[in-house]
Design an enzyme around this catalytic site. Sequence first.
Site, PDB file in Angstrom:
ATOM      1  CB  CYS A 273      -0.995  -0.041   1.156  1.00 19.30           C
ATOM      2  SG  CYS A 273      -2.492   0.875   0.767  1.00 19.30           S
TER       3      CYS A 273
ATOM      4  CD  GLU B  21      -1.377  -6.311   4.933  1.00 20.13           C
ATOM      5  OE1 GLU B  21      -1.059  -6.590   3.753  1.00 20.13           O
ATOM      6  OE2 GLU B  21      -1.585  -5.154   5.328  1.00 20.13           O
TER       7      GLU B  21
ATOM      8  CG  HIS C 224      -3.741  -3.669   2.963  1.00 19.16           C
ATOM      9  ND1 HIS C 224      -2.814  -3.195   3.869  1.00 19.16           N
ATOM     10  CD2 HIS C 224      -4.355  -2.583   2.461  1.00 19.16           C
ATOM     11  CE1 HIS C 224      -2.879  -1.874   3.912  1.00 19.16           C
ATOM     12  NE2 HIS C 224      -3.809  -1.468   3.071  1.00 19.16           N
TER      13      HIS C 224
HETATM   14  N1  GLN Z   1      -2.068   6.710   2.738  1.00 18.76           N
HETATM   15  C1  GLN Z   1      -2.145   5.972   1.528  1.00 18.76           C
HETATM   16  C2  GLN Z   1      -3.505   6.140   0.847  1.00 18.76           C
HETATM   17  O1  GLN Z   1      -4.462   6.508   1.468  1.00 18.76           O
HETATM   18  C3  GLN Z   1      -1.846   4.510   1.765  1.00 18.76           C
HETATM   19  C4  GLN Z   1      -2.796   3.829   2.690  1.00 18.76           C
HETATM   20  C5  GLN Z   1      -2.300   2.511   3.222  1.00 18.76           C
HETATM   21  O2  GLN Z   1      -1.107   2.251   3.238  1.00 18.76           O
HETATM   22  N2  GLN Z   1      -3.189   1.691   3.745  1.00 18.76           N
HETATM   23  O3  GLN Z   1      -3.631   5.895  -0.315  1.00 18.76           O
END
Ligand code: GLN
Length: 534
Positions: free
Chosen positions: A384, A512, A510
């Site tokens: 992410c 995970e 994600h």
């Molecule tokens: N802050 C980033 C976004 O909103 C990544 C979010 C995250 O890593 N879950 O796109």
Amino acid sequence: MSNNTKYIFVTGGVTSSLGKGIISASLAKLLQARGYTVTIQKLDPYINVDPGTLNPYEHGECYVTDDGAETDLDLGHYERFLNVPTSQANNVTTGRIYQSVIEKERKGEFLGKTVQVIPHITDEIKNRIKLLGKTGQYQFVITEIGGTVGDIESLPYIEAVRQLKWEMGHDCMVIHLTLLPYLSTSGELKTKPTQHSVKLLLEYGVQPDVLVCRAEHAINQEIRRKIALFCNVEPNAVIEALDASTIYEVPIFMEKEKLDVIVLKKLGIESAGEPQLVKWKEFLQRLHNPKSEVKIGLIGKYVELKDSYKSIAEAFIHAGVVNNCKVKLEWIHSESLTEENIKEKMAGLKGILVAPGFGNRGIEGKISAIKYARENNVPFFGICLGMQCAVIEFARNVLGLKDAHSREMNPATSSPVIDLLEAQKNISHMGGTMRLGSYPCALEENTLAQKIYGKKETNERHRHRYEFNNEYTKSFKEAGMVLSGVNPNAGLVEIVELPKHPFFIGVQFHPEYKSTVENPHPLFVAFVKAALDN
Ligand code: GLN
């Protein structure tokens, strides 16, 4: 067994952090291993509508389900143990309960009535509990009640349990998790705090059927009889829960204590045979006997609280077992990293993972770590924000766009390689408005990602607002970054990789959240393997 869904409530006494989530998941595992269908639900007494707006320092990681619910991290344990997806219905907070009761009041649904905690709030709680049973998918619904008995916040939940016990009779039971503190001066386990917490439950009208007692030392028969006598339970319903070396050992501890047998008996169900835990035990066997060890750096900004990256840490345990190795995570604070010290700080790491996150703090440290991984052929995995940082690093240092950034960190950047989607630009509410939940991802042929997944398309869970800015697609591709995963409907970039590097992958989703004991996530498995080969 009768067709009625059985409801098992798990409450906690004496202190918080005794591990109600793990006990619930372990019981669920034992029932599942006996062939029953089980789900677990968590009721959280705080007033946030969901944990999505909470800083990870408050309650640890925010877990995300397929249907896009932002939930308590215990749901991650439920999925990792049971290998069955959870949903919004599996996590309810006081905020959500009140929100829906107040909405109903505004619509006029209670017209003429005074809206009160009893019956309106407790009815709403009971409906949410019964919702999972009504799907017809589960023979058992285990409901974990957050907080500790005696907390003002959890009172309406305990009251709902009291009412349900009355309504459902033998289809419902209560397990109370407590602590037996050990006094080293007298060499004794003390039962008084447990007696008091059961008294408190009794005051609220709830008689627990089983007591699971956390203790640092074995609980002998005499203590069990004493607790049973004071708390109106049978001596064999006093269950010992010793500290385990890993959470995955707890189902085996509970099996030895016959928690499943006692629960089934209380619910009037014949229990024939044993739970089938062959695969689970195989997993434990391999977990306890790794053939090697590999050190991987986890770069994040919440590393002081390891619960902030719970699912990542667990996914590494699963992936380690597949590779017959122990993954030793080195938790590294991104704020401590600079261009100057990066070589020294990354020394000895066989792989580098840059974690998800929000906001500017520590961002340059993450970018330095990625530059180091890219230039020194150290296996890299960005999740992410970690993927977004990899894109920024590549833009700055390969494409020469010195000012490149995400618009989240620098709204005035001249090269917004990571930017907001049009749909996100006019959003004013922070809660529940990110790109959330499961989305398809088409995998480009002949890429590392496609090889790892071994299929053409996959589904992964998202939680972010910002995206790879497709205006830069051409320049990135020309400079050697492969966009190996793309959302087939919206064209959003979901996976980036560098084919000239032994292992360099960034994912916008994600992975995970989807790694379980039974289904370790292929990206983690491949990353650990790359680190081992390094
Ligand atoms: N802050 C980033 C976004 O909103 C990544 C979010 C995250 O890593 N879950 O796109």
